[in-house]
Design a protein around this motif. Structure first.
Motif, PDB file in Angstrom:
ATOM      1  N   ALA A 182      18.658   0.138 -14.928  1.00 37.55           N
ATOM      2  CA  ALA A 182      18.003  -0.643 -13.869  1.00 37.55           C
ATOM      3  C   ALA A 182      16.611  -0.090 -13.568  1.00 37.55           C
ATOM      4  O   ALA A 182      16.344   1.095 -13.739  1.00 37.55           O
ATOM      5  CB  ALA A 182      18.861  -0.612 -12.609  1.00 37.55           C
ATOM      6  N   ARG A 183      15.759  -0.992 -13.121  1.00 39.12           N
ATOM      7  CA  ARG A 183      14.399  -0.586 -12.737  1.00 39.12           C
ATOM      8  C   ARG A 183      14.279  -0.624 -11.213  1.00 39.12           C
ATOM      9  O   ARG A 183      15.065  -1.263 -10.523  1.00 39.12           O
ATOM     10  CB  ARG A 183      13.382  -1.529 -13.380  1.00 39.12           C
ATOM     11  CG  ARG A 183      13.448  -1.527 -14.903  1.00 39.12           C
ATOM     12  CD  ARG A 183      12.759  -2.737 -15.498  1.00 39.12           C
ATOM     13  NE  ARG A 183      13.406  -3.969 -15.062  1.00 39.12           N
ATOM     14  CZ  ARG A 183      12.902  -5.192 -15.301  1.00 39.12           C
ATOM     15  NH1 ARG A 183      11.771  -5.337 -15.953  1.00 39.12           N
ATOM     16  NH2 ARG A 183      13.543  -6.268 -14.874  1.00 39.12           N
ATOM     17  N   VAL A 184      13.269   0.077 -10.715  1.00 37.40           N
ATOM     18  CA  VAL A 184      13.075   0.163  -9.272  1.00 37.40           C
ATOM     19  C   VAL A 184      11.753  -0.502  -8.906  1.00 37.40           C
ATOM     20  O   VAL A 184      10.673   0.033  -9.196  1.00 37.40           O
ATOM     21  CB  VAL A 184      13.089   1.629  -8.796  1.00 37.40           C
ATOM     22  CG1 VAL A 184      12.976   1.690  -7.273  1.00 37.40           C
ATOM     23  CG2 VAL A 184      14.348   2.337  -9.269  1.00 37.40           C
ATOM     24  N   PHE A 185      11.844  -1.696  -8.319  1.00 42.24           N
ATOM     25  CA  PHE A 185      10.655  -2.388  -7.817  1.00 42.24           C
ATOM     26  C   PHE A 185      10.469  -1.985  -6.356  1.00 42.24           C
ATOM     27  O   PHE A 185      11.419  -2.047  -5.573  1.00 42.24           O
ATOM     28  CB  PHE A 185      10.836  -3.906  -7.914  1.00 42.24           C
ATOM     29  CG  PHE A 185      10.819  -4.430  -9.331  1.00 42.24           C
ATOM     30  CD1 PHE A 185      11.924  -4.275 -10.159  1.00 42.24           C
ATOM     31  CD2 PHE A 185       9.700  -5.085  -9.835  1.00 42.24           C
ATOM     32  CE1 PHE A 185      11.915  -4.758 -11.465  1.00 42.24           C
ATOM     33  CE2 PHE A 185       9.675  -5.572 -11.137  1.00 42.24           C
ATOM     34  CZ  PHE A 185      10.789  -5.405 -11.955  1.00 42.24           C
ATOM     35  N   THR A 186       9.284  -1.555  -6.023  1.00 41.94           N
ATOM     36  CA  THR A 186       9.052  -1.092  -4.656  1.00 41.94           C
ATOM     37  C   THR A 186       7.853  -1.802  -4.059  1.00 41.94           C
ATOM     38  O   THR A 186       6.773  -1.836  -4.661  1.00 41.94           O
ATOM     39  CB  THR A 186       8.824   0.431  -4.630  1.00 41.94           C
ATOM     40  OG1 THR A 186       9.936   1.059  -5.253  1.00 41.94           O
ATOM     41  CG2 THR A 186       8.696   0.940  -3.211  1.00 41.94           C
ATOM     42  N   PHE A 187       8.095  -2.373  -2.885  1.00 42.86           N
ATOM     43  CA  PHE A 187       7.049  -3.106  -2.189  1.00 42.86           C
ATOM     44  C   PHE A 187       6.477  -2.229  -1.081  1.00 42.86           C
ATOM     45  O   PHE A 187       7.223  -1.791  -0.197  1.00 42.86           O
ATOM     46  CB  PHE A 187       7.641  -4.397  -1.592  1.00 42.86           C
ATOM     47  CG  PHE A 187       6.661  -5.257  -0.854  1.00 42.86           C
ATOM     48  CD1 PHE A 187       6.213  -6.452  -1.407  1.00 42.86           C
ATOM     49  CD2 PHE A 187       6.180  -4.888   0.403  1.00 42.86           C
ATOM     50  CE1 PHE A 187       5.303  -7.250  -0.730  1.00 42.86           C
ATOM     51  CE2 PHE A 187       5.265  -5.674   1.077  1.00 42.86           C
ATOM     52  CZ  PHE A 187       4.829  -6.864   0.522  1.00 42.86           C
ATOM     53  N   ILE A 188       5.183  -1.965  -1.143  1.00 40.60           N
ATOM     54  CA  ILE A 188       4.526  -1.242  -0.047  1.00 40.60           C
ATOM     55  C   ILE A 188       3.263  -2.019   0.336  1.00 40.60           C
ATOM     56  O   ILE A 188       2.839  -2.935  -0.376  1.00 40.60           O
ATOM     57  CB  ILE A 188       4.177   0.223  -0.414  1.00 40.60           C
ATOM     58  CG1 ILE A 188       3.116   0.286  -1.507  1.00 40.60           C
ATOM     59  CG2 ILE A 188       5.426   0.972  -0.854  1.00 40.60           C
ATOM     60  CD1 ILE A 188       2.656   1.717  -1.816  1.00 40.60           C
ATOM     61  N   SER A 189       2.684  -1.658   1.465  1.00 36.78           N
ATOM     62  CA  SER A 189       1.476  -2.361   1.923  1.00 36.78           C
ATOM     63  C   SER A 189       0.267  -1.441   1.823  1.00 36.78           C
ATOM     64  O   SER A 189       0.410  -0.220   1.717  1.00 36.78           O
ATOM     65  CB  SER A 189       1.658  -2.800   3.371  1.00 36.78           C
ATOM     66  OG  SER A 189       1.741  -1.646   4.198  1.00 36.78           O
ATOM     67  N   ASP A 190      -0.917  -2.044   1.877  1.00 39.23           N
ATOM     68  CA  ASP A 190      -2.126  -1.207   1.799  1.00 39.23           C
ATOM     69  C   ASP A 190      -2.199  -0.221   2.962  1.00 39.23           C
ATOM     70  O   ASP A 190      -2.679   0.893   2.806  1.00 39.23           O
ATOM     71  CB  ASP A 190      -3.403  -2.055   1.685  1.00 39.23           C
ATOM     72  CG  ASP A 190      -3.539  -3.121   2.764  1.00 39.23           C
ATOM     73  OD1 ASP A 190      -2.635  -3.233   3.617  1.00 39.23           O
ATOM     74  OD2 ASP A 190      -4.547  -3.853   2.739  1.00 39.23           O
ATOM     75  N   GLY A 191      -1.673  -0.624   4.136  1.00 34.74           N
ATOM     76  CA  GLY A 191      -1.673   0.304   5.266  1.00 34.74           C
ATOM     77  C   GLY A 191      -0.877   1.563   4.962  1.00 34.74           C
ATOM     78  O   GLY A 191      -1.202   2.652   5.458  1.00 34.74           O
ATOM     79  N   GLU A 192       0.140   1.443   4.136  1.00 34.48           N
ATOM     80  CA  GLU A 192       0.969   2.612   3.814  1.00 34.48           C
ATOM     81  C   GLU A 192       0.248   3.611   2.918  1.00 34.48           C
ATOM     82  O   GLU A 192       0.729   4.729   2.728  1.00 34.48           O
ATOM     83  CB  GLU A 192       2.288   2.170   3.158  1.00 34.48           C
ATOM     84  CG  GLU A 192       3.169   1.363   4.103  1.00 34.48           C
ATOM     85  CD  GLU A 192       4.545   1.086   3.516  1.00 34.48           C
ATOM     86  OE1 GLU A 192       4.710  -0.009   2.951  1.00 34.48           O
ATOM     87  OE2 GLU A 192       5.416   1.961   3.621  1.00 34.48           O
ATOM     88  N   LEU A 193      -0.903   3.187   2.409  1.00 30.47           N
ATOM     89  CA  LEU A 193      -1.706   4.147   1.637  1.00 30.47           C
ATOM     90  C   LEU A 193      -2.379   5.153   2.578  1.00 30.47           C
ATOM     91  O   LEU A 193      -2.945   6.146   2.128  1.00 30.47           O
ATOM     92  CB  LEU A 193      -2.757   3.409   0.791  1.00 30.47           C
ATOM     93  CG  LEU A 193      -2.210   2.328  -0.158  1.00 30.47           C
ATOM     94  CD1 LEU A 193      -3.329   1.793  -1.056  1.00 30.47           C
ATOM     95  CD2 LEU A 193      -1.066   2.864  -1.011  1.00 30.47           C
ATOM     96  N   ASP A 194      -2.336   4.895   3.894  1.00 29.34           N
ATOM     97  CA  ASP A 194      -2.812   5.884   4.868  1.00 29.34           C
ATOM     98  C   ASP A 194      -1.888   7.099   4.917  1.00 29.34           C
ATOM     99  O   ASP A 194      -2.316   8.193   5.300  1.00 29.34           O
ATOM    100  CB  ASP A 194      -2.823   5.295   6.294  1.00 29.34           C
ATOM    101  CG  ASP A 194      -3.898   4.231   6.499  1.00 29.34           C
ATOM    102  OD1 ASP A 194      -4.614   3.902   5.531  1.00 29.34           O
ATOM    103  OD2 ASP A 194      -4.005   3.718   7.636  1.00 29.34           O
ATOM    104  N   GLU A 195      -0.606   6.883   4.618  1.00 25.16           N
ATOM    105  CA  GLU A 195       0.397   7.930   4.808  1.00 25.16           C
ATOM    106  C   GLU A 195       0.371   8.936   3.651  1.00 25.16           C
ATOM    107  O   GLU A 195       0.464   8.560   2.477  1.00 25.16           O
ATOM    108  CB  GLU A 195       1.805   7.317   4.887  1.00 25.16           C
ATOM    109  CG  GLU A 195       2.034   6.428   6.108  1.00 25.16           C
ATOM    110  CD  GLU A 195       2.262   7.221   7.395  1.00 25.16           C
ATOM    111  OE1 GLU A 195       2.193   8.456   7.367  1.00 25.16           O
ATOM    112  OE2 GLU A 195       2.524   6.569   8.433  1.00 25.16           O
ATOM    113  N   GLY A 196       0.300  10.202   3.996  1.00 26.16           N
ATOM    114  CA  GLY A 196       0.300  11.239   2.965  1.00 26.16           C
ATOM    115  C   GLY A 196       1.545  11.199   2.096  1.00 26.16           C
ATOM    116  O   GLY A 196       1.492  11.522   0.901  1.00 26.16           O
ATOM    117  N   SER A 197       2.666  10.804   2.683  1.00 25.52           N
ATOM    118  CA  SER A 197       3.921  10.790   1.921  1.00 25.52           C
ATOM    119  C   SER A 197       3.851   9.829   0.738  1.00 25.52           C
ATOM    120  O   SER A 197       4.475  10.062  -0.296  1.00 25.52           O
ATOM    121  CB  SER A 197       5.091  10.413   2.831  1.00 25.52           C
ATOM    122  OG  SER A 197       4.824   9.205   3.510  1.00 25.52           O
ATOM    123  N   THR A 198       3.080   8.734   0.892  1.00 24.85           N
ATOM    124  CA  THR A 198       2.928   7.799  -0.223  1.00 24.85           C
ATOM    125  C   THR A 198       2.283   8.512  -1.416  1.00 24.85           C
ATOM    126  O   THR A 198       2.685   8.318  -2.568  1.00 24.85           O
ATOM    127  CB  THR A 198       2.073   6.592   0.208  1.00 24.85           C
ATOM    128  OG1 THR A 198       2.765   5.889   1.246  1.00 24.85           O
ATOM    129  CG2 THR A 198       1.813   5.649  -0.958  1.00 24.85           C
TER     130      THR A 198
END
Lengths: 291, 335
Positions: free
Chosen positions: A148-164
């Motif tokens: 199985a593959r892992v598709f992950t949806f994130i937003s541009d705002g989440e690029l603010d977070e260091g954890s990303t």
């Protein structure tokens, strides 16, 4: 491209566009229940969700826990309205249930949570978590020889977070070729335009420099999205380079009334406007199909 | 004795020990890396076990597991949010991760990830925190003096504060078998072996009366149970007969066992390697109040303060955790 391949591809584009249109209608119907909500964002990402659920993901609608399903992780929890619409379109939840969105005792809370909704893999909402969990799922699947593959949806705002970015480094370090990330680049955050809140550009160069196979496309161009996902999926393997697709989307896409409204994170729509929105969505789609 | 410039003579000062130093007393029986060996042994029979660390495998005894099972160890780098998000994801796929870092980083730095990605979905992720309480002289950056206070408010999380190598060895398989997240206050390196001298077995969720006594009751967890037993021996020479109740599971707390021991005319004392705010003492106090039991309990624990840097023996004396300090406190209370 052969004639047959052209026709197959054209069928895929049509199928995804039709699915996206139905998702957008579901979103408006759900938005009307609450009278407000993240309708603008959900309309913006309807094409992304449609490409995922109508074309790319391997899943069984009647068995959301099927062990070999491709995972779709919604990190941006408040986009749940969009994902519920996609899950209804995919047959995972009944369309009739959508009207319970955000109501007491509903399986469809305002912010997506795994414990509430079939097909919701994780509890998003505390932004910047999704990609870290995706790294673990991708590692766990690979360790157990699960294709199985892992598709992950994130937003541009989440690029603010260091954890990303911790996760971006980790995914590359561990060579998670089974990981495909889509970023909704709608250029809007809670306090204003993304570039005024915390500049994230050049986003393409950032991801590429983290070692990811990086593409940037018009997130409302279904044909372009299909090409980008096909390229990412063709490279997907248990051990390889993780892939990211930066998708520039337009808030309120498909409904001119909302596309032209002053952009707001939490859009307020008056009672008499919902029907206008639906009519504009229908008319616009008929026009684009006939064009 | 050292002569300094002004001619005065004073005792040589102890030096802050290296990070890997043990808090064992000189000559004490110890076992090397009991957590790492227990985890490696468990993984032999349980294929679900995986280990992760955030650039601290050597300092949390995870390197023992990594050496034994290199394909099942995952180095996540100095990235604690990623460490626990990844552990959550692996648990989502059916694995049983043990993820190690220092307690300060787990509790202070990665709380949101442990809370929402692990505890809320009630995943079987085992958080392993090194240097709990005052087990390093490096100062507040490394001293997790309030980790239990931070974690106690987190629903679903089981909190374990083992005393010694025996506790650790017996706890590891029980943590893995427990269906939900756990937080282990790790003792690492050469860990004292203490409880083998008593009729004792670790049981997750249970407190045990390790030693009976007629004059005072010590309720303790973690390495303070070792100190409690040492102090009890010393107090016997003062004709004070001390019972010791070891409560390694801080949450959920075994109120039945502990309150039954405290609800007597004996002097009640809690001993914890943690601030007196939000740890064992307050757990005991709230349990007493809830049941309407009026008993005075003397808290022995760390002050509500950022602690000094220095040598561990110096600091344990300074903050009242040493055997001598415990004896003084108890004799003072009984006087």
């Amino acid at each position: 491209m052969t004639e047959n391949a052209t026709s197959v591809r054209s069928d895929r584009v049509s199928a995804v566009r039709d699915a996206a249109q139905r998702i957008r209608h579901h979103v408006l119907d759900m938005g009307e229940v609450q009278g407000q909500g993240y309708v603008g964002q959900a309309l913006g990402v309807a094409d992304l969700l449609a490409v995922s659920y109508a074309d790319q993901l391997r899943f069984r609608a009647d068995d959301p826990h099927w062990n070999e399903r491709d995972r779709f992780l919604l990190s941006t929890g408040h986009y749940a309205i969009g994902l519920y619409a996609a899950l209804a379109e995919a047959g995972v939840i009944p369309v009739e249930e959508l009207e319970t969105y955000g109501s007491d005792d509903s399986r469809l809370p305002m912010s997506g949570m795994a414990s509430y909704t079939p097909g919701m893999e994780i509890s998003g909402g505390s932004l910047g978590h999704g990609l870290t969990v995706a790294v673990g799922i991708a590692l766990g699947l690979r360790l157990q020889a699960n294709p199985a593959r892992v598709f992950t949806f994130i937003s541009d705002g989440e690029l603010d977070e260091g954890s990303t970015w911790e996760a971006a480094m980790g995914a590359h370090h561990h060579r998670l070729g089974n990981l495909i990330v889509m970023v909704d680049m709608n250029a809007l955050q809670a306090d204003g335009k993304t570039e005024s809140v915390l500049g994230i550009e050049p986003a393409h160069e950032k991801w590429a420099s983290f070692g990811w196979f990086t593409q940037r496309v018009d997130g409302n161009d279904v044909a372009a999205l299909l090409d980008a996902f096909d390229r990412a999926a063709a490279r997907a393997e248990p051990e390889g380079t993780p892939a990211v697709i930066l998708c520039d989307t337009r808030i309120g896409r498909g409904v001119p009334l909302l596309e032209q409204r002053e952009k707001a994170h939490f859009m307020r729509i008056d009672e008499d406007e919902w029907q206008v929105c639906r009519e504009q969505l229908t008319a616009g789609y008929a026009g684009s199909v006939n064009a | 004795m050292t002569t300094v410039k002004d001619g005065a003579v004073r005792a040589p000062r102890l030096k802050t020990s290296a990070m890997i130093a043990s808090f064992a007393d000189p000559g004490q029986k110890t076992a090397p890396a009991p957590f790492g060996h227990a985890l490696a042994a468990l993984a032999e029979t349980d294929p679900r076990i995986v280990g992760l660390s955030a650039d601290l495998s050597k300092y949390t005894d995870m390197h023992v597991f990594a050496k034994a099972h290199p394909d099942r160890f995952f180095q996540m780098g100095m990235a604690e949010q990623l460490l626990f998000g990844t552990a959550a994801g692996m648990a989502e796929t059916g694995l049983v991760p043990f993820a190690s870092t220092y307690s300060v980083f787990a509790a202070r730095r990665a709380y949101d990830f442990i809370c929402l990605d692990i505890a809320e979905p009630n995943l079987n992720v085992n958080i392993v925190g090194g240097l709990p309480g005052l087990t390093t002289g490096y100062g507040p950056s490394h001293q997790a003096t309030e980790d239990v206070a931070i974690f106690r408010g987190m629903p679903n999380l089981t909190i374990v504060d083992p005393c010694d190598s025996l506790d650790l060895e017996q706890a590891v398989p029980q943590l893995a078998a427990h269906d939900g997240p756990t937080y282990l206050r790790l003792l690492r390196g050469n860990v004292p072996t203490v409880l083998d001298e008593y009729d004792y077995e670790f049981e997750l969720g249970k407190a045990k009366v390790v030693r009976p006594g007629n004059d005072a009751v010590f309720v303790s967890s973690g390495l303070m149970t070792m100190r409690a037993l040492q102090a009890a021996e010393a107090l016997a020479a003062h004709k004070v007969d001390v019972a010791v109740v070891h409560a390694p599971t801080l949450k959920p707390f075994d109120e039945e066992t502990v309150l039954a021991e405290l609800d007597t005319p004996r002097l009640g004392v809690t001993l914890e390697n943690h601030t007196v705010v939000g740890g064992l003492f307050e757990t005991v106090a709230s349990a007493l109040v809830r049941r309407g039991i009026t008993r005075r309990v003397v808290p022995i624990g760390l002050p509500d303060a950022f602690l000094d840097a220095g040598a561990l023996p110096t600091l344990h004396d300074r903050y009242g955790l040493s055997k001598a300090a415990i004896v003084d406190t108890v004799l003072g209370e009984l006087r």
